[in-house]
Design an enzyme around this catalytic site. Sequence first.
Site, PDB file in Angstrom:
ATOM      1  N   GLN B 518       0.821  -1.213   0.000  1.00 22.54           N
ATOM      2  CA  GLN B 518       0.000   0.000   0.000  1.00 22.54           C
ATOM      3  C   GLN B 518       0.853   1.262   0.000  1.00 22.54           C
ATOM      4  O   GLN B 518       0.322   2.353  -0.116  1.00 22.54           O
ATOM      5  CB  GLN B 518      -0.971  -0.014   1.192  1.00 22.54           C
ATOM      6  N   GLY B 519       2.181   1.111   0.152  1.00 20.35           N
ATOM      7  CA  GLY B 519       3.066   2.273   0.071  1.00 20.35           C
ATOM      8  C   GLY B 519       3.369   2.909   1.404  1.00 20.35           C
ATOM      9  O   GLY B 519       3.928   4.008   1.457  1.00 20.35           O
ATOM     10  N   SER B 520       3.044   2.228   2.490  1.00 22.65           N
ATOM     11  CA  SER B 520       3.157   2.889   3.795  1.00 22.65           C
ATOM     12  C   SER B 520       4.604   3.226   4.160  1.00 22.65           C
ATOM     13  O   SER B 520       4.849   4.236   4.813  1.00 22.65           O
ATOM     14  CB  SER B 520       2.521   2.019   4.883  1.00 22.65           C
ATOM     15  N   ALA B 557      -7.647  -2.018   9.232  1.00 19.41           N
ATOM     16  CA  ALA B 557      -8.533  -0.855   9.451  1.00 19.41           C
ATOM     17  C   ALA B 557      -7.940   0.442   8.906  1.00 19.41           C
ATOM     18  O   ALA B 557      -8.175   1.513   9.478  1.00 19.41           O
ATOM     19  CB  ALA B 557      -8.883  -0.716  10.938  1.00 19.41           C
ATOM     20  N   SER B 558      -7.194   0.362   7.839  1.00 16.49           N
ATOM     21  CA  SER B 558      -6.668   1.575   7.179  1.00 16.49           C
ATOM     22  C   SER B 558      -5.990   2.503   8.171  1.00 16.49           C
ATOM     23  O   SER B 558      -6.230   3.704   8.178  1.00 16.49           O
ATOM     24  CB  SER B 558      -7.824   2.323   6.487  1.00 16.49           C
ATOM     25  N   ALA B 754      -3.896  14.123   7.491  1.00 18.41           N
ATOM     26  CA  ALA B 754      -4.240  12.987   6.631  1.00 18.41           C
ATOM     27  C   ALA B 754      -5.267  12.059   7.276  1.00 18.41           C
ATOM     28  O   ALA B 754      -5.247  11.834   8.485  1.00 18.41           O
ATOM     29  CB  ALA B 754      -2.988  12.191   6.288  1.00 18.41           C
ATOM     30  N   VAL B 757      -7.051   5.999   3.225  1.00 18.00           N
ATOM     31  CA  VAL B 757      -7.541   5.771   1.861  1.00 18.00           C
ATOM     32  C   VAL B 757      -7.381   4.299   1.463  1.00 18.00           C
ATOM     33  O   VAL B 757      -7.787   3.888   0.397  1.00 18.00           O
ATOM     34  CB  VAL B 757      -6.818   6.712   0.866  1.00 18.00           C
ATOM     35  N   GLY B 758      -6.835   3.480   2.358  1.00 20.18           N
ATOM     36  CA  GLY B 758      -6.487   2.099   2.002  1.00 20.18           C
ATOM     37  C   GLY B 758      -7.655   1.219   1.618  1.00 20.18           C
ATOM     38  O   GLY B 758      -7.656   0.574   0.587  1.00 20.18           O
ATOM     39  N   GLU B 759      -8.661   1.169   2.466  1.00 19.95           N
ATOM     40  CA  GLU B 759      -9.802   0.298   2.185  1.00 19.95           C
ATOM     41  C   GLU B 759     -10.893   1.016   1.410  1.00 19.95           C
ATOM     42  O   GLU B 759     -11.674   0.399   0.689  1.00 19.95           O
ATOM     43  CB  GLU B 759     -10.403  -0.226   3.496  1.00 19.95           C
TER      44      GLU B 759
END
Lengths: 289, 803
Positions: B518-520, B557-558, B754, B757-759
Amino acid sequence: MSTRVLTDFDLVLPGSLSEALDILAQNGSAVTVVAGGTDILVAMKAGFKADMVMSLTALPDLDYLDYDASSGLRIGANASIAQVVDSADVERHYPALWQAAKIFATPQLRNTATVVGNLLRGSPAGDCCAAVAALGGSLTMASAGSTRELDIDDLWVAYGTTARADNELAVELKIPAPAAGRVSAFKRLTRVNEDLAKLNVAVSLQMDGSTCSDVRLAMGCVAPTMIRLPSAEAVLEGSELNSETLEKAAAAVQEDISPIDDQRSTAEYRRGVAGVYLKRAVEQACSIA
Amino acid sequence: MQRARRWQWQRIEGIQMSEFKTIGKNEQRVDIRSKVLGTAVYAADVNLPDMLHGKVVRCYEHAHARVVSLDLSAAAAVPGVVKVLGPKDVTSKAFNKSVIDLMASESTAQMLGDIEEQHIFTDHVKFYGDGIAGIIATSEEAAEQAAALVAVEYEPLPVYLTPEASAAPDAVQFTDQKPGNLAFSLPDGMFPGGQLGWGEVDQAFEGADLVIEDTFYTPKQKQCQMEPNSYVALYDDEGRLNCWMSSQMPKLVHEKLARLFEMPMSQVKVTQTVVGGGFGARLGMVMEPEVCAMALAVPGRPVKLQQPREEDWLTSPSRHPSRYWMKLGFKKDGTPAACDARSTNFKGGYYLDGSALASTTGFWLQGMYRFDTLRYKGDSYFTNQPVCGAFRGYGNPQTNFVLEQMIDRGCAELNIDPLEWRKKWHKQVGDMSWLNATPYTSCALDECLDQGAEAIGWAEKRAKYASQTGTKRRGIGVSVGNHTSGAFPMILEQTTCTVRLNEDASATVLVACSEIGQGSHTTLRQIAAETLGLPLDDVRLDAGDSDANGFDIGAHASRTLYVGGTAVMKACEDAREQLFARAAKLLQTSIDELDIDENKQIFVKDSPDRFVSAAKICRDGSFNFANPQTGELEGEPGQIQAYVSYKPDNNSPPFFSTFVEVEVDTETGEVDVLELVSSHDIGRAIHPAICEGQMEGGAQQGLGMALMEEIYFDDNGHVTNNSFTDYKMLGASDMPKMTNILVENPDPYGPFGAKSVGEAGLVTPVGATANAIFQATGIQFTQGPITPEKILQAIKEKGLSYT
């Protein structure tokens, strides 16, 4: 379930046609013939066992695709689907085959899979099978000491089974040169773009004005093998092509097909769209002509 | 891609937006080169000397059976087999592969009724592919050959494929801990009356002008993450259990493994390799117990366990299939007077995160609109199906499919524009959020809807498609949603972070947050660099090592950017303050007067000629802090390190909307998705391209859930499409024209404003697609996925004709 176990088999790589035919003569049904390998390798991963695998890769001069205005199209056993897509002759003279090849599987598979292999696989879903069945043609079946021409109409005898004898090798596909006014088209339905067909159809007709003759209609995924549609063909043969005759032909398809439920679709759905797709294929063929 | 931004020039965490060096920039991903070049090391790439291969023997004969006898002797005799393991050869301790029971407080987990009922190998087969024994061999081939020789006698049991079937009074019990095979229902102790909501629902229906109700079904969808689960485990010569794996939740798996095998956590080392996608499929343990049990059986020798895709399909969790009843009451003017709903979930063979899904499905329902009254009940029953667990959205896509279609049905009956209705009735800042406990902190949904509507041409198309002719019919649909950024306070979110400034003033950030594609790690690094004032190249994240990293709850949970990002920010603020304190001393000024430039020079803002290099401060702290003759301190000794253990105060839900335009071929039932526009109120885009990637990837899975993805079973409970040949997802060429709109409206709690936006990206394409099909055909489809087969059948059954 996939297997990680690759059972022992002999891999033979004949360097000439006569050597290949000798191997077939001596080993018969023990030989699994591989051209592109896109079906066999998948089958082996799922547990298919072969005693002897004969790969055609080393056979010289079988990867041709030649078109001649009088004798027609010749496709060698090693010619890939991608070669069909690349051929302006096929695009122009055999739209059904070109359209089938164009959307066949994925680019990687088109580069590897062969047209003749697709026919010999005997799947009722083969996209090239539908096109060739509609266009008509024959396979040159070579065996040690003899050669015969096998009409495409006689190729598929049961699900996954062809009329190829154990000692025979399909070396070439011939499709006759189209007469002036010959039109053809291919269409299919899939779940996603890069997929096996849940229904495919190819048509080829001789048009004289709006009258059609020598009608050849083929449909896949609606019977154990790729089939011609005799009832629908009979409706169209010699008749004026208009919305009324098309509707009649579309209705007649129901007599020709016997679809089942599977992972990709249902019998009911296939019955529901068979006529629609036949109609659209004929319309597509005529719109291009 | 179009990207709209709504800049708000305000101070957030003491940094003005215009000063951002890396926040908001599309920096190169930290993992992109190795992933593209193929050098990234996934768990399957871990190969150790003398490594053995494990294989779980699975039951493919039955979906429900008891093992009457198990004979492993023929398997043991296969050349290359080192050990065969039956249920009695491994720990008999029961466990729960999910980690949800660790995520809430113990009292909450108890109240929810979480249980531990799984065993390494079972004698009660509960789904097609359940594991009954294990083989350890010198090669994968030998292990597989041996597995085929295991002789098993089964007593077949009735197969239950629906909640109704397993709830029958005479049904075989899946576990004696859950009578009636009722895995879960909302507990009275937590949710009075065993329900969520507010107000007098029944009374409100009586006063409603329009009441509609229907029962829906949402399908069992698979995450289809790129990398199948693979592991290597080693019980080493020092008595330590090591496991290389790709869980999304390495620290919780660490705890669970230690507990299961009754070892101190310090004697268990978990190494998270590069992870090839999560989407919830690795939210907890998948095959960690099995591979570790195998490793413990062959001390000193590493064991690798990897499964072909078809097997991974059966043994890792999927989305819960759900039967979802809903009844809505409206006033003539559209006022949503009442909502009554119940979701009944197909749990699969084991409990796992049994308590969570039926709850969250209702949370998303109560969080969306200002219903006067609302009541939701949810439960789950065991079924003889592969296990269900987390899947991106966690009940939200299910609710979206049902609620958003019902809203459109109501709007159609009342002749109200569905876009205007949503703008009028969605919850706003100050309204109670999904948990009905904390108020929404920020909401830019109206902006999302306005920009989305404009981008797709909602008004014109909606009007145009209201009256059309021909066999091909177009429709446009809209759907809205909100999700969460971490799940505090329901789940005890926490992340620890240690920041260490090296001797050259580069920084190492130790944090256990998972990079699951996801790019975290890229965005956390941006936050660290921005906060520290260091160039991006000077900052490195170190994660995935259970020895080095402190606690982090995991990627669920994003929450990674929102919670993990704040932890990183706070630790970096501390480190920066320590650095500046030393600089202030040297420059004889105060911290507030200082800033740092791109060359890592700390300077006095008002007189930039007074400066000291950050590298000198750090070097002096380690190498140059005292006079060797006198021992007198010349600088400040000690490496600068900062540590935080951060828990959030909120869960700042992101709001979002999707517009979908479709063309339905009414002669074939085929749906061509022409365009999809998603707009997300994300607070702040730390890395806009990564945000858009999440939205596009989410849309791919959302469209898949709406249109085609479902795991099939035959009557015996055998899965019939556990492969990419038979289970189809949209490929690149199937995707519609897409527009992603990022609406930036900084949230007061999120790092730099921020939100998640993940889920979110998966959720609203589901309802919007269904609504677009509704406009195109005039038919609402209650049974997902909406396949051409179902569309054609419905047209036929309703006797509709489109000319």
